[in-house]
Design an enzyme around this catalytic site. Structure first.
Site, PDB file in Angstrom:
ATOM      1  N   TRP A 311       0.826  -1.207   0.000  1.00 38.33           N
ATOM      2  CA  TRP A 311       0.000   0.000   0.000  1.00 38.33           C
ATOM      3  C   TRP A 311       0.860   1.258   0.000  1.00 38.33           C
ATOM      4  CZ3 TRP A 311      -0.381   4.121   3.389  1.00 38.33           C
ATOM      5  CH2 TRP A 311      -1.473   4.970   3.212  1.00 38.33           C
ATOM      6  N   HIS A 312       1.999   1.200   0.687  1.00 37.55           N
ATOM      7  CA  HIS A 312       2.845   2.390   0.801  1.00 37.55           C
ATOM      8  C   HIS A 312       3.533   2.763  -0.507  1.00 37.55           C
ATOM      9  CE1 HIS A 312       2.393   1.795   5.180  1.00 37.55           C
ATOM     10  NE2 HIS A 312       2.725   3.070   5.264  1.00 37.55           N
ATOM     11  N   GLY A 313       3.699   1.811  -1.409  1.00 36.75           N
ATOM     12  CA  GLY A 313       4.335   2.172  -2.669  1.00 36.75           C
ATOM     13  C   GLY A 313       4.610   0.977  -3.553  1.00 36.75           C
TER      14      GLY A 313
END
Length: 483
Positions: A311-313
């Protein structure tokens, strides 16, 4: 961005207009401000936000008129797949093609805040499906919930059941609430500008070429990066939440003194709380949580943390970061009975109620907190570096070139002696303030607001002075605005 002259100048008149309007029109003004804010940052991607809003709104209405459980499940699944599918195409398609060995790339520009408003849309649909909230019939109010300018860039990840009732209430102006909001904003600007701004100089200089740095410098950068990220993101969160207080909209706290966590699971109950709670409610529990045996529980924990990393990248580094946190989390839980048994055995050798036994108990907790901080700092080496090669260079440097004698190199990493000493003092102040807030189970701005007036105003003037002598109001990017 919140740390710009533009925001500082434009927010007060936006608040003034909001409270001058009749209550029934205030949400329209906030929606206009939010869409203008979003358009100024993302241009035509406002249309994509509108599309996601329409999908979310129609899904809620359809669910309200659907009686069959199977049909409700199908409608919910279809809407979530479409919303997550849009996020996947825009954020992860090129990355997935790369993992598959394809040379095809679409070079899609990532829309501002898509990870945050998509998760809010999914939570809204899930909560309507579960019957936790009623579908919002007013399209503009739902649109405001999804596009609220204070949270769309980097959260907090709000829940419709918290925000929409406050939009409907449109409370009158309150001096007390405004005071609390300004206290939070002051703390947020201090964390971002005075501390994170300085620490970023050291971190950037080290990670720019880890091969050229000593193992001590890399280890220091890893430890300082975690503190920098906390000050950067908690700074953003406090400015957002404080601004919301002034408008009469309370958002959830995003951090709860995470550096006083004595275990890995506790870290994720205290760090980026709204994201952790989202994954708990909409992924971990639906996967079975801890209800289907120990092995399944650990598998679920690992899956959730890996997905959190993704989700963060769209980068292998985030997958490794999530996987490491999952492994450390599981290992900590597996080792807990043995650690408790050893601690109990040692405590049994001492007289109950003795000072020595009390001291050893406090020492154990302190060592646990230090160990957790170091483990989390290690995982964030992968979070901080742009690719796995650079991250492994940093890890290798720590384990092959570490020497305490290189501590003197810290003054050569961009801050100089005075600013290095100053930022260390400010870090100690934050840790002390957070510890006191941890003991009182409140947030740090509330703690400061509750101390005697002389010391309270001494701290406020000190924070303001630190901000003014540190301020970069040109819009230095908040780290989580890239997510």
């Amino acid at each position: 961005m919140f740390n710009t002259i533009s925001y500082i100048i434009l927010f007060p008149p936006a608040v003034l207009v909001y409270y001058l309007l009749p209550k029934r029109f205030r949400y329209i003004w906030l929606l206009a401000v939010s869409w203008i804010f979003y358009y100024s940052r993302s241009g035509g991607f406002l249309l994509l936000l509108a599309v996601s809003t329409v999908i979310t709104y129609i899904t809620g209405i359809v669910l309200s008129y659907t009686e069959s459980g199977g049909a409700k499940k199908a409608v919910t699944a279809a809407a979530v797949i479409v919303l997550i599918g849009i996020l996947f195409i825009l954020k992860y398609l090129d990355f997935t093609l790369g993992l598959a060995g394809s040379r095809i790339r679409f070079d899609i520009v990532l829309p501002l805040g898509i990870s945050f408003y998509t998760f809010q849309a999914v939570s809204y649909i899930a909560d309507v499906y579960r019957g936790k909230i009623r579908p919002e019939k007013n399209f503009l109010k739902l649109a405001l919930f999804l596009s609220f300018f204070l949270s769309i860039v980097s959260g907090p990840i709000n829940r419709a059941g918290d925000i929409i009732p406050q939009i409907n209430a449109a409370d009158d102006f309150s001096f007390e609430r405004t005071k609390v909001g300004m206290q939070k904003m002051l703390w947020g600007y201090f964390l971002k500008l005075a501390i994170a701004g300085r620490l970023s100089i050291i971190v950037d200089n080290v990670y720019a070429d880890a091969n050229a740095r000593s193992g001590f410098a890399i280890a220091a950068a890893a430890v300082l990066y975690l503190f920098m990220l906390y000050c950067d993101f908690e700074g953003y969160s406090q400015i957002a939440i404080g601004s919301g207080y002034i408008l009469g909209i309370r958002m959830r706290e995003n951090f709860r003194q995470p550096f006083y966590s004595a275990s890995m699971p506790e870290v994720w109950r205290r760090w980026h709380v709204t994201l952790s709670e989202w994954f708990r409610d909409y992924l971990y529990i639906p996967l079975g949580g801890s209800r289907k045996g120990r092995v399944r529980k650990y598998v679920n924990i690992f899956v959730v943390l890996v997905v959190s990393g993704i989700w963060h990248g769209a980068n292998r580094t985030f997958i490794i970061w999530g996987a490491l946190n999952g492994l450390f989390n599981i290992a900590g839980q597996l080792m807990m009975p043995a650690r408790n048994a050893v601690a109990g055995l040692i405590a049994g050798l001492m007289r109950e109620g003795s000072r020595l036994r009390s001291f050893c108990g406090r020492l154990r907790v302190s060592l646990q907190r230090i160990g957790v901080y170091l483990l989390v700092s290690f995982t964030f080496i992968f979070f901080a570096n742009e690719n796995t090669a650079k991250a492994w260079q940093a890890v290798k440097g720590i384990f092959t070139r570490f020497s305490l004698s290189d501590a003197k190199d810290m003054v050569t990493l961009g801050l100089g002696r005075f600013n290095l000493a100053l930022v260390l003092v400010m870090m100690l102040f934050v840790l002390a303030a957070d510890k006191a807030a941890y003991k009182r189970n409140c947030d740090t701005p509330a703690l400061i607001a509750d101390i005697p007036a002389f010391w309270r105003w001494t701290i406020y003037y000190a924070l303001l002075t630190a901000i003014l002598f540190s301020a970069n109001l040109t819009g230095t990017e908040f780290i989580y605005s890239r997510m």
